[in-house]
Design a protein around this motif. Structure first.
Motif, PDB file in Angstrom:
ATOM      1  N   GLY A 282       0.817  -1.206   0.000  1.00 21.61           N
ATOM      2  CA  GLY A 282       0.000   0.000   0.000  1.00 21.61           C
ATOM      3  C   GLY A 282       0.851   1.257   0.000  1.00 21.61           C
ATOM      4  O   GLY A 282       0.409   2.317   0.452  1.00 21.61           O
ATOM      5  N   THR A 283       2.067   1.160  -0.537  1.00 22.65           N
ATOM      6  CA  THR A 283       2.979   2.302  -0.548  1.00 22.65           C
ATOM      7  C   THR A 283       2.366   3.511  -1.256  1.00 22.65           C
ATOM      8  O   THR A 283       2.501   4.655  -0.793  1.00 22.65           O
ATOM      9  CB  THR A 283       4.300   1.926  -1.242  1.00 22.65           C
ATOM     10  OG1 THR A 283       4.885   0.814  -0.565  1.00 22.65           O
ATOM     11  CG2 THR A 283       5.275   3.096  -1.219  1.00 22.65           C
ATOM     12  N   ASN A 284       1.677   3.266  -2.374  1.00 28.65           N
ATOM     13  CA  ASN A 284       1.067   4.385  -3.093  1.00 28.65           C
ATOM     14  C   ASN A 284       0.016   5.094  -2.249  1.00 28.65           C
ATOM     15  O   ASN A 284      -0.184   6.305  -2.381  1.00 28.65           O
ATOM     16  CB  ASN A 284       0.456   3.889  -4.408  1.00 28.65           C
ATOM     17  CG  ASN A 284       1.508   3.556  -5.449  1.00 28.65           C
ATOM     18  OD1 ASN A 284       2.157   4.430  -5.996  1.00 28.65           O
ATOM     19  ND2 ASN A 284       1.699   2.269  -5.687  1.00 28.65           N
ATOM     20  N   ASN A 285      -0.674   4.345  -1.388  1.00 30.52           N
ATOM     21  CA  ASN A 285      -1.633   4.964  -0.477  1.00 30.52           C
ATOM     22  C   ASN A 285      -0.932   5.867   0.529  1.00 30.52           C
ATOM     23  O   ASN A 285      -1.345   7.012   0.762  1.00 30.52           O
ATOM     24  CB  ASN A 285      -2.434   3.887   0.258  1.00 30.52           C
ATOM     25  CG  ASN A 285      -3.322   3.090  -0.664  1.00 30.52           C
ATOM     26  OD1 ASN A 285      -3.698   3.553  -1.735  1.00 30.52           O
ATOM     27  ND2 ASN A 285      -3.663   1.881  -0.270  1.00 30.52           N
ATOM     28  N   VAL A 286       0.120   5.352   1.135  1.00 32.38           N
ATOM     29  CA  VAL A 286       0.874   6.135   2.121  1.00 32.38           C
ATOM     30  C   VAL A 286       1.415   7.414   1.487  1.00 32.38           C
ATOM     31  O   VAL A 286       1.389   8.487   2.093  1.00 32.38           O
ATOM     32  CB  VAL A 286       2.030   5.296   2.712  1.00 32.38           C
ATOM     33  CG1 VAL A 286       2.886   6.137   3.653  1.00 32.38           C
ATOM     34  CG2 VAL A 286       1.480   4.073   3.453  1.00 32.38           C
ATOM     35  N   ALA A 287       1.862   7.298   0.241  1.00 31.63           N
ATOM     36  CA  ALA A 287       2.463   8.447  -0.437  1.00 31.63           C
ATOM     37  C   ALA A 287       1.473   9.591  -0.651  1.00 31.63           C
ATOM     38  O   ALA A 287       1.887  10.753  -0.751  1.00 31.63           O
ATOM     39  CB  ALA A 287       3.057   8.007  -1.778  1.00 31.63           C
ATOM     40  N   ILE A 288       0.180   9.274  -0.702  1.00 25.50           N
ATOM     41  CA  ILE A 288      -0.823  10.339  -0.880  1.00 25.50           C
ATOM     42  C   ILE A 288      -1.592  10.607   0.421  1.00 25.50           C
ATOM     43  O   ILE A 288      -2.626  11.281   0.404  1.00 25.50           O
ATOM     44  CB  ILE A 288      -1.800  10.009  -2.027  1.00 25.50           C
ATOM     45  CG1 ILE A 288      -2.582   8.726  -1.743  1.00 25.50           C
ATOM     46  CG2 ILE A 288      -1.052   9.908  -3.352  1.00 25.50           C
ATOM     47  CD1 ILE A 288      -3.682   8.437  -2.764  1.00 25.50           C
ATOM     48  N   GLY A 289      -1.092  10.060   1.525  1.00 24.42           N
ATOM     49  CA  GLY A 289      -1.702  10.338   2.819  1.00 24.42           C
ATOM     50  C   GLY A 289      -2.905   9.490   3.163  1.00 24.42           C
ATOM     51  O   GLY A 289      -3.663   9.825   4.081  1.00 24.42           O
TER      52      GLY A 289
END
Length: 289
Positions: free
Chosen positions: A95-102
């Protein structure tokens, strides 16, 4: 199946893996609001952060200390050689892409495979501080004990999850047709960018089905084992057995859900196959994200 040929105690291994995943989760939870150090990963639009690397380093160190002879395949650093009969799959931050957008939707996933077949799976959610785990043949455990999934009543249609591999082209006709049919049939179609989170949502009965197309090898076995041990079925898109092995030739496309849901999901796959030529003709390649 607490032990296999080498005498490894799989229940003890599960407990160690849970402890490792929860330690990595605590690290992610502490640091997720800081500077992420985000950079591109490959050419698909994915990213990697300093969080991924720090969590993976922690997991690798712990696994090496507990199981020094085991082979490890990690999401960011690749293959670490060892006894190929035993292979750990490590996704330190699914879920790295989720973390990157908060967006706080991410998990840690660990799986141990014996001779290419997953025998232990752990998924930890750092946001809720909850963990799901399974040993093959011994059932699944969740935050409240034994996990056994019952079918939900869905008068307005099922809630379905979707995932696809990083290398799948936006112009892939099968993907375009599948997503069109699933979205038309489902009450909600979830695309979470964190497939392991979808697996535990399925296992705890929050969603009704999960469909994947050419899913990634590292972040699949932990979740699929938890789901299967909770009583759910996983099938290939043609309805046959799902190839859960680590073989590079594995297709890793699947439908998953309560056994009573599988015929419905397979019919949706067949519908998508029937309309695929029309989808190819009508939809430009850029219309599917």
């Amino acid at each position: 199946m607490r032990r296999v040929e080498s005498g490894t105690d799989l229940d003890r291994t599960r407990k160690i893996a849970v402890d490792v995943a929860e330690e990595a989760g605590a690290l992610l939870r502490r640091q997720a609001r800081g500077q992420l150090g985000t950079r591109p990963k490959g050419g698909s639009g994915d990213v990697v952060t300093a969080l991924d690397l720090a969590a993976e380093e922690l997991v690798l160190r712990r696994i090496r200390a507990e199981f020094p002879t085991h082979r490890i395949v990690a999401e960011e650093s690749g293959v670490h050689d060892g006894d190929s009969a035993w292979t750990w799959l490590v996704d330190p931050l699914d879920g790295t892409n989720n973390v990157a957008i908060g967006l706080p939707a991410y998990v840690v996933g660990l799986a141990l495979c014996f001779e290419g077949r997953p025998v232990v799976g752990v998924v930890h959610d750092p946001v809720t501080e909850q963990t799901w785990s399974a040993v093959r043949g011994e059932g699944a455990l969740g935050p409240n004990g034994v996990l056994r999934t019952a079918p939900r009543k869905t008068p307005h249609g099922p809630v379905l999850g979707w995932t696809q591999g990083h290398r799948v082209s936006r112009a892939d006709d099968t993907v375009r047709a599948l997503k069109l049919v699933l979205d038309r049939h489902a009450y909600r179609l979830l695309q979470l960018w964190a497939p392991l989170l979808c697996w535990v949502m399925l296992a705890r009965g929050d969603i009704d089905g999960f469909v994947g197309y050419q899913a990634e090898a590292v972040d699949l076995p932990a979740g699929s084992l938890v789901a299967a041990e909770a009583g759910l079925a996983v099938r290939a898109l043609d309805g046959g057995p799902f190839d859960e092995s680590l073989a590079q030739t594995a297709e890793r496309s699947f439908v998953a859900g309560h056994p009573s849901r599988i015929p419905e999901l397979l019919e949706l796959v067949r519908t998508a196959e029937r309309i695929r030529p029309a989808v190819r003709a009508l939809l430009p390649a850029t219309s599917v994200g």
